[in-house]
Design a protein around this motif. Structure first.
Motif, short mmCIF file in Angstrom:
data_model
loop_
_atom_site.label_atom_id
_atom_site.label_comp_id
_atom_site.label_asym_id
_atom_site.label_seq_id
_atom_site.Cartn_x
_atom_site.Cartn_y
_atom_site.Cartn_z
N THR A 1 9.36 1.65 7.27
CA THR A 1 9.80 2.89 7.91
C THR A 1 10.33 3.87 6.88
O THR A 1 9.98 5.06 6.89
N VAL A 2 11.17 3.37 5.98
CA VAL A 2 11.74 4.23 4.93
C VAL A 2 10.64 4.77 4.03
O VAL A 2 10.60 5.97 3.72
N TYR A 3 9.73 3.91 3.61
CA TYR A 3 8.65 4.33 2.71
C TYR A 3 7.78 5.40 3.37
O TYR A 3 7.37 6.36 2.72
N THR A 4 7.49 5.21 4.65
CA THR A 4 6.66 6.18 5.37
C THR A 4 7.34 7.54 5.41
O THR A 4 6.70 8.59 5.19
N GLU A 5 8.64 7.55 5.67
CA GLU A 5 9.39 8.80 5.71
C GLU A 5 9.51 9.44 4.33
O GLU A 5 9.46 10.66 4.18
N VAL A 6 9.66 8.60 3.30
CA VAL A 6 9.73 9.11 1.93
C VAL A 6 8.41 9.77 1.53
O VAL A 6 8.40 10.83 0.88
N ARG B 1 16.74 7.36 -1.01
CA ARG B 1 16.54 6.42 0.09
C ARG B 1 15.88 5.14 -0.41
O ARG B 1 16.18 4.05 0.10
N ILE B 2 15.01 5.26 -1.40
CA ILE B 2 14.41 4.06 -1.98
C ILE B 2 15.46 3.27 -2.76
O ILE B 2 15.53 2.04 -2.65
N PHE B 3 16.28 3.99 -3.53
CA PHE B 3 17.33 3.32 -4.30
C PHE B 3 18.29 2.58 -3.37
O PHE B 3 18.81 1.53 -3.73
N ASP B 4 18.52 3.13 -2.18
CA ASP B 4 19.43 2.50 -1.23
C ASP B 4 18.90 1.17 -0.71
O ASP B 4 19.68 0.38 -0.13
N LEU B 5 17.61 0.93 -0.89
CA LEU B 5 17.01 -0.32 -0.43
C LEU B 5 17.18 -1.47 -1.42
O LEU B 5 16.84 -2.62 -1.11
N ARG B 6 17.70 -1.18 -2.60
CA ARG B 6 17.84 -2.21 -3.62
C ARG B 6 18.64 -3.40 -3.08
O ARG B 6 19.68 -3.26 -2.45
N GLY B 7 18.11 -4.59 -3.37
CA GLY B 7 18.76 -5.81 -2.92
C GLY B 7 18.37 -6.24 -1.52
O GLY B 7 18.86 -7.26 -1.02
N SER B 8 17.48 -5.46 -0.87
CA SER B 8 17.11 -5.79 0.51
C SER B 8 15.63 -6.12 0.67
O SER B 8 15.12 -6.16 1.79
N GLU C 1 0.83 -1.20 0.00
CA GLU C 1 0.00 0.00 0.00
C GLU C 1 0.87 1.27 0.00
O GLU C 1 0.55 2.24 -0.69
N LEU C 2 1.94 1.23 0.77
CA LEU C 2 2.84 2.39 0.81
C LEU C 2 3.52 2.58 -0.54
O LEU C 2 3.69 3.71 -1.01
N ARG C 3 3.92 1.47 -1.15
CA ARG C 3 4.56 1.55 -2.47
C ARG C 3 3.62 2.19 -3.48
O ARG C 3 4.01 3.06 -4.26
N LEU C 4 2.35 1.78 -3.48
CA LEU C 4 1.37 2.36 -4.40
C LEU C 4 1.14 3.84 -4.11
O LEU C 4 0.95 4.64 -5.03
N GLU C 5 1.20 4.20 -2.83
CA GLU C 5 1.03 5.61 -2.47
C GLU C 5 2.19 6.44 -2.99
O GLU C 5 2.01 7.57 -3.47
N ILE C 6 3.40 5.90 -2.91
CA ILE C 6 4.58 6.60 -3.43
C ILE C 6 4.46 6.80 -4.93
O ILE C 6 4.74 7.89 -5.46
N LEU C 7 4.03 5.78 -5.64
CA LEU C 7 3.86 5.88 -7.09
C LEU C 7 2.82 6.94 -7.45
O LEU C 7 2.99 7.70 -8.40
N GLU D 1 5.19 14.47 0.01
CA GLU D 1 4.05 15.34 0.28
C GLU D 1 4.52 16.77 0.56
O GLU D 1 3.87 17.74 0.15
N TYR D 2 5.67 16.90 1.22
CA TYR D 2 6.25 18.22 1.48
C TYR D 2 6.65 18.88 0.17
O TYR D 2 6.39 20.07 -0.05
#
Length: 211
Positions: free
Chosen positions: A175-180, A157-164, A85-91, A185-186
């Motif tokens: 946590t990262v997605y929520t902060e992103v 920060r999303i790119f830094d998650l690659r491979g994890s 759900e967070l991923r879809l919100e980011i998109l 939004e800002y």
């Protein structure tokens, strides 16, 4: 002779006055265009990134369980749903930001065209309009700096998650997605403010060119 000299001095005084007004107008207009161009460039650089299959666009079966930590699927199912759900919100936020970026670019195209037409025509802006543009310069400068302060806090920060992207890492990813999302939004709020300022400037300049 004395009369001629006085007339000449008077003419030069008037000419100097108009020249000074023209220079001031050009200076404010040029400053506005420069700062607005910077905001446009920032809007592009902070919204041109895109997410790929390395950035969480995966299926549920692609999330692997660490061989060193046996995790029951039921224990991570709620996190998995939250992640999706967070991923879809980011998109969705990214798509909205792209629309804002395009609106900023369209306004800047119009503003640059009108500013050049005003210069070519030799028109002088009224003092209250110059004051409005000066305030716009100050406001856009603040927005630009606030926007630049978010550099590296969203897509990087999303790119830094690659491979994890594993089930055991879902809490960290969430946590990262929520902060992103907060950062995106800002940025949207900053872009919205920029669009309003540019719209007002566009209307102001268009008044000088109406036939």
């Amino acid at each position: 002779m004395k009369t001629t000299k006085l007339v000449l001095l008077g003419f030069l005084g008037i000419f100097t006055l108009f020249a000074a007004v023209g220079c001031t107008e050009q200076s404010v207009l040029d400053q506005f265009i420069k700062v607005a161009n910077d905001v446009e460039s920032s809007s592009v650089s902070y919204s041109e990134e895109s997410l790929s299959s390395e950035d969480g666009i995966v299926s549920e079966t692609s999330l692997e369980v660490s061989e060193y930590s046996i995790v029951q699927l039921s224990e991570t199912s709620s996190d998995l749903i939250a992640f999706q759900e967070l991923r879809l919100e980011i998109l969705d936020l990214h798509d909205q930001i792209v629309v804002q970026r395009e609106a900023i670019q369209a306004l800047m195209d119009s503003i640059r065209t009108q500013a050049q037409a005003i210069k070519d025509a030799g028109y002088v802006l009224l003092e209250d309009d110059m004051a409005t543009l000066q305030q716009a310069i100050d406001d856009l400068t603040g927005l630009r700096e606030n926007l630049r302060a978010t550099e590296g806090q969203a897509y990087q920060r999303i790119f830094d998650l690659r491979g994890s992207y594993t089930r055991e890492n879902l809490p960290q990813i969430i946590t990262v997605y929520t902060e992103v999302i907060d950062v995106l939004e800002y940025r949207m709020d900053l872009f919205t403010q920029a669009i309003e300022i540019l719209q007002n400037a566009d209307v102001l300049l268009s008044d000088y060119l109406e036939s």
